[in-house]
Write a protein that holds these residues in place. Sequence first.
Motif, PDB file in Angstrom:
ATOM      1  N   SER A  10     -37.090  19.197   4.968  1.00  0.00           N
ATOM      2  CA  SER A  10     -36.067  18.828   3.999  1.00  0.00           C
ATOM      3  C   SER A  10     -36.513  19.290   2.622  1.00  0.00           C
ATOM      4  CB  SER A  10     -35.826  17.315   3.981  1.00  0.00           C
ATOM      5  OG  SER A  10     -34.809  17.003   3.028  1.00  0.00           O
ATOM      6  N   THR A  11     -35.548  19.503   1.751  1.00  0.00           N
ATOM      7  CA  THR A  11     -35.858  19.853   0.366  1.00  0.00           C
ATOM      8  C   THR A  11     -35.584  18.675  -0.559  1.00  0.00           C
ATOM      9  OG1 THR A  11     -33.621  20.725   0.072  1.00  0.00           O
ATOM     10  CG2 THR A  11     -35.332  22.295   0.734  1.00  0.00           C
ATOM     11  N   LYS A  12     -35.106  17.563   0.006  1.00  0.00           N
ATOM     12  CA  LYS A  12     -34.752  16.393  -0.812  1.00  0.00           C
ATOM     13  C   LYS A  12     -35.775  15.273  -0.617  1.00  0.00           C
ATOM     14  CE  LYS A  12     -29.833  17.475  -0.613  1.00  0.00           C
ATOM     15  NZ  LYS A  12     -28.506  17.064  -0.114  1.00  0.00           N
ATOM     16  N   ARG A  13     -36.256  14.738  -1.715  1.00  0.00           N
ATOM     17  CA  ARG A  13     -37.276  13.702  -1.676  1.00  0.00           C
ATOM     18  C   ARG A  13     -36.826  12.494  -0.844  1.00  0.00           C
ATOM     19  NH1 ARG A  13     -41.585  13.031  -5.089  1.00  0.00           N
ATOM     20  NH2 ARG A  13     -42.625  10.997  -4.938  1.00  0.00           N
ATOM     21  N   ALA A  14     -35.587  12.068  -1.034  1.00  0.00           N
ATOM     22  CA  ALA A  14     -35.089  10.889  -0.311  1.00  0.00           C
ATOM     23  C   ALA A  14     -35.107  11.125   1.192  1.00  0.00           C
ATOM     24  CB  ALA A  14     -33.684  10.541  -0.780  1.00  0.00           C
ATOM     25  N   ASN A  15     -34.747  12.333   1.621  1.00  0.00           N
ATOM     26  CA  ASN A  15     -34.744  12.639   3.051  1.00  0.00           C
ATOM     27  C   ASN A  15     -36.161  12.752   3.602  1.00  0.00           C
ATOM     28  OD1 ASN A  15     -31.970  12.676   2.998  1.00  0.00           O
ATOM     29  ND2 ASN A  15     -31.794  14.907   2.959  1.00  0.00           N
ATOM     30  N   LEU A  16     -37.059  13.339   2.814  1.00  0.00           N
ATOM     31  CA  LEU A  16     -38.458  13.422   3.240  1.00  0.00           C
ATOM     32  C   LEU A  16     -39.027  12.022   3.453  1.00  0.00           C
ATOM     33  CD1 LEU A  16     -39.680  16.225   0.799  1.00  0.00           C
ATOM     34  CD2 LEU A  16     -39.645  16.403   3.292  1.00  0.00           C
ATOM     35  N   GLN A  17     -38.704  11.105   2.531  1.00  0.00           N
ATOM     36  CA  GLN A  17     -39.179   9.731   2.642  1.00  0.00           C
ATOM     37  C   GLN A  17     -38.542   9.036   3.841  1.00  0.00           C
ATOM     38  OE1 GLN A  17     -41.509   7.913   0.667  1.00  0.00           O
ATOM     39  NE2 GLN A  17     -41.253   6.511   2.383  1.00  0.00           N
ATOM     40  N   ALA A  18     -37.223   9.190   3.983  1.00  0.00           N
ATOM     41  CA  ALA A  18     -36.511   8.538   5.089  1.00  0.00           C
ATOM     42  C   ALA A  18     -37.023   9.026   6.436  1.00  0.00           C
ATOM     43  CB  ALA A  18     -35.004   8.790   4.969  1.00  0.00           C
ATOM     44  N   ASN A  19     -37.308  10.317   6.532  1.00  0.00           N
ATOM     45  CA  ASN A  19     -37.836  10.851   7.789  1.00  0.00           C
ATOM     46  C   ASN A  19     -39.165  10.184   8.140  1.00  0.00           C
ATOM     47  OD1 ASN A  19     -35.660  12.568   8.031  1.00  0.00           O
ATOM     48  ND2 ASN A  19     -36.747  14.410   7.385  1.00  0.00           N
ATOM     49  N   LEU A  20     -40.037  10.052   7.158  1.00  0.00           N
ATOM     50  CA  LEU A  20     -41.329   9.398   7.395  1.00  0.00           C
ATOM     51  C   LEU A  20     -41.160   7.970   7.908  1.00  0.00           C
ATOM     52  CD1 LEU A  20     -43.805  10.231   4.458  1.00  0.00           C
ATOM     53  CD2 LEU A  20     -44.050  10.841   6.872  1.00  0.00           C
ATOM     54  N   GLU A  21     -40.146   7.286   7.392  1.00  0.00           N
ATOM     55  CA  GLU A  21     -39.932   5.884   7.759  1.00  0.00           C
ATOM     56  C   GLU A  21     -39.498   5.725   9.217  1.00  0.00           C
ATOM     57  OE1 GLU A  21     -37.221   4.559   4.749  1.00  0.00           O
ATOM     58  OE2 GLU A  21     -38.771   4.585   3.174  1.00  0.00           O
ATOM     59  N   ALA A  22     -39.099   6.828   9.839  1.00  0.00           N
ATOM     60  CA  ALA A  22     -38.722   6.774  11.262  1.00  0.00           C
ATOM     61  C   ALA A  22     -39.901   6.333  12.127  1.00  0.00           C
ATOM     62  CB  ALA A  22     -38.205   8.134  11.728  1.00  0.00           C
ATOM     63  N   GLN A  23     -41.109   6.499  11.615  1.00  0.00           N
ATOM     64  CA  GLN A  23     -42.297   6.098  12.372  1.00  0.00           C
ATOM     65  C   GLN A  23     -42.348   4.581  12.593  1.00  0.00           C
ATOM     66  OE1 GLN A  23     -45.950   8.789  11.185  1.00  0.00           O
ATOM     67  NE2 GLN A  23     -44.688   8.474   9.374  1.00  0.00           N
ATOM     68  N   GLU A  24     -41.617   3.828  11.774  1.00  0.00           N
ATOM     69  CA  GLU A  24     -41.629   2.365  11.893  1.00  0.00           C
ATOM     70  C   GLU A  24     -40.566   1.857  12.864  1.00  0.00           C
ATOM     71  OE1 GLU A  24     -44.120   1.054  10.239  1.00  0.00           O
ATOM     72  OE2 GLU A  24     -44.502   3.058   9.428  1.00  0.00           O
TER      73      GLU A  24
END
Length: 266
Positions: free
Chosen positions: A222-236
């Motif tokens: 992703s090129t968007k900070r919010a999406n990069l963060q949201a993707n990481l949160e999928a680990q939870e």
Amino acid sequence: MSIPAFGLGTFRLKGQQVIDSVKMGVELGYRHIDTAQVYENESEVGQAIAESGVARDELFVTTKIWTSNLAGDKLIPSLKDSLARLRLEQVDLTLIHWPSPNDELPVADYLGSLLEAREQGLTRQIGISNFTVSHMRQAIEAVGVENIATNQVEIHPFLQNRKVVDFAREQGLHLTAYMPLAVGKVMQDEVLKSIGEAHRASAAQVTLAWLLQQGFAIIPSSTKRANLQANLEAQELRLSDEEMARIATLDRGERLANPGFAPHWD
């Protein structure tokens, strides 16, 4: 060093766009960065890594050898060129990006060269990408499954690649899923959206969680900070067996990466 399950893909990202994506990703906590010779962004990825301020030994960097560099006298020099562009003395993982078109070169030849590159210290691990069952058999015969860190293949809800997955699991061969979000198509799927609503999560997060729960490494981009963060949160996110089964029904053989030189798919 095992492959971090959650990585950052850089396919199709160029120039300042990829520099910003990698720097934001590393800042947010990504530690696995995936690039390739053919992406023509290794220099920018290298710049982003250098400017990130994160110690080299905290990062896992993957690149891939392009088909024109598979011949024995080209592979190692091409990897050295990649290292120069990445500003690294060694990458953590080097993959054969695609099998030799029309199998003009034997798998054993170019995997042998890649193994030699590892022995020279240019890469810590070696692996394969877009390998069919037949190509995986040849790779295992050539260098042994213990020397193949992963097979990076397209896997998402609409292309579950089950023959490749089943064979790899039988052999104890790790898999990395690329295009895990089907280039954004998962966001429109009603099943994924409804599962997401039950978890207060997006369809993208549901998809990434589904892949992680199956034991795949994933490299969304992703090129968007919010999406990069949201993707990481999928680990939870943890999906139920019933939700996993519902997603399994979405397979429709929809392959997105299928260039003219691709092998005969399983």
